[in-house]
Design a protein around this motif. Sequence first.
Motif: not given
Length: 461
Positions: A239-256
């Motif tokens: 299972v390959c899942v995208a980490a998310g694109n929040d690195g520049n945001n206040e909330y910068y953690h991986v998504n579920r």
Amino acid sequence: MNTFTVYCPDSTVVPQIENLPFVDSVWAVGNYILHDASVAQYPDNPVPMVHNTLTSSKDSIDYGFGWDQISLINGVPLHEEGFRGEGMLIAVLDGGFFGIETISFYQQLVNEGRFFGQYSLMPDFVDTLPSGWSEVHGTIVTSAMAANTSGELVGTAPAASYALIHTEWVLSEELVEEDFWANGAEIADSIGADVINSSLGYRKFPDFPQNDITYENMDGLNSIASRCATILGQKGVIVCVAAGNDGNNEYYHVNRPGDAFDILCVGACAADSIIADFSSRGPSYDGRVKPDITSMGVQTACYYPDDMLSFANGTSLATPVAAGMCACLWQALPGYTSSEIMQMIRESGNFYDNPNPEYGYGIPNFYQVYANHVGINDYKPLILSVYPNPVTDQLHIVNPDGNIQTVTIYNASGQLVLQTSVPHSPILEIPVTNLPNGFYIGTATLNNHQTATFKFIKRIP
């Protein structure tokens, strides 16, 4: 997951459901209003998420503009060894596949019996809205794996089979989308998927703000999608899942579900290995390394409808680049489990001995994994080509050597449903008209006692 999702427009019924003896709890996951198609706003001249339209000369004779993304994770030598995804099934869980029929590689999938169908889990209300460029995300994601145009763009698994599963409605953000993901995962498992690519992530629900996710929820346990992903990874699917694109945001953690256990959560970097500033960071709330690996998601070559070749950014692109190579690696090392393959990929990362929140275990070296493990706990099965797939009445098996003696077919429960002796012929015709609708695994026994396996779907016309 011992759950079910219902559409209940009359909220007064909810207390009755809660009082049923087999119901533990009930909570709202969506708040939909039926739309009038006439008010749906689509641009007259849609502009896809493109950064540069490619008009320059090709970078590579073979891979074209796909050279950087596959060479970064050292996938070219694996292809040169003959492992391009043959016999592997990749299920793509995404937000729509608008226009994929107009891309050349799609027709190759159909003609070669490598298209395992397109499934939509969207409720009836979606049918009132027109399809359009807002639903193109799954199309470009798939192209990063399945493209096969020499000198222009060759993906990381150009010879694999594909199933396209629509689990996301991009015009709405509600918690029920994680239920759709879980349903899509069940479908992928039921048709025998070896690899799942999910370039989707869940963190914020603007249309359902009471269910916005906090960092404390990113522990792999709070989401039905994350729990399903964990089960798949532990029981036989990569299972390959995208980490998310929040690195520049206040909330910068991986998504579920990138916070799931025993999966590959994929971050994004550029061709020069520099981490993308937008790539979501780890670790998970409970302290596990996330992302697991990092792949090229900056200026990644991909196709849009009508074979429009372009670049796009995002962990959404980094993930299929890695997922395609996972299929090739598992094809090359079929004696290992999904969990073992994923762990070997992590261990090949350039930061495995010192993981960090940006790269996780780092950029993997797929060929090095193969070189380190080939011949150990391994075998190389023969691969047969079957068509059409899905099939309605007559299944054709392509066997150039013409040395098949018997064909045995099992249903999804492992029950023997058909066994036949066949003539020595390069193309065999197996009647399957009487088989029920569903997924099947076949085994062909050759005259040298070797065996080859194949998968197909039977559909009632």
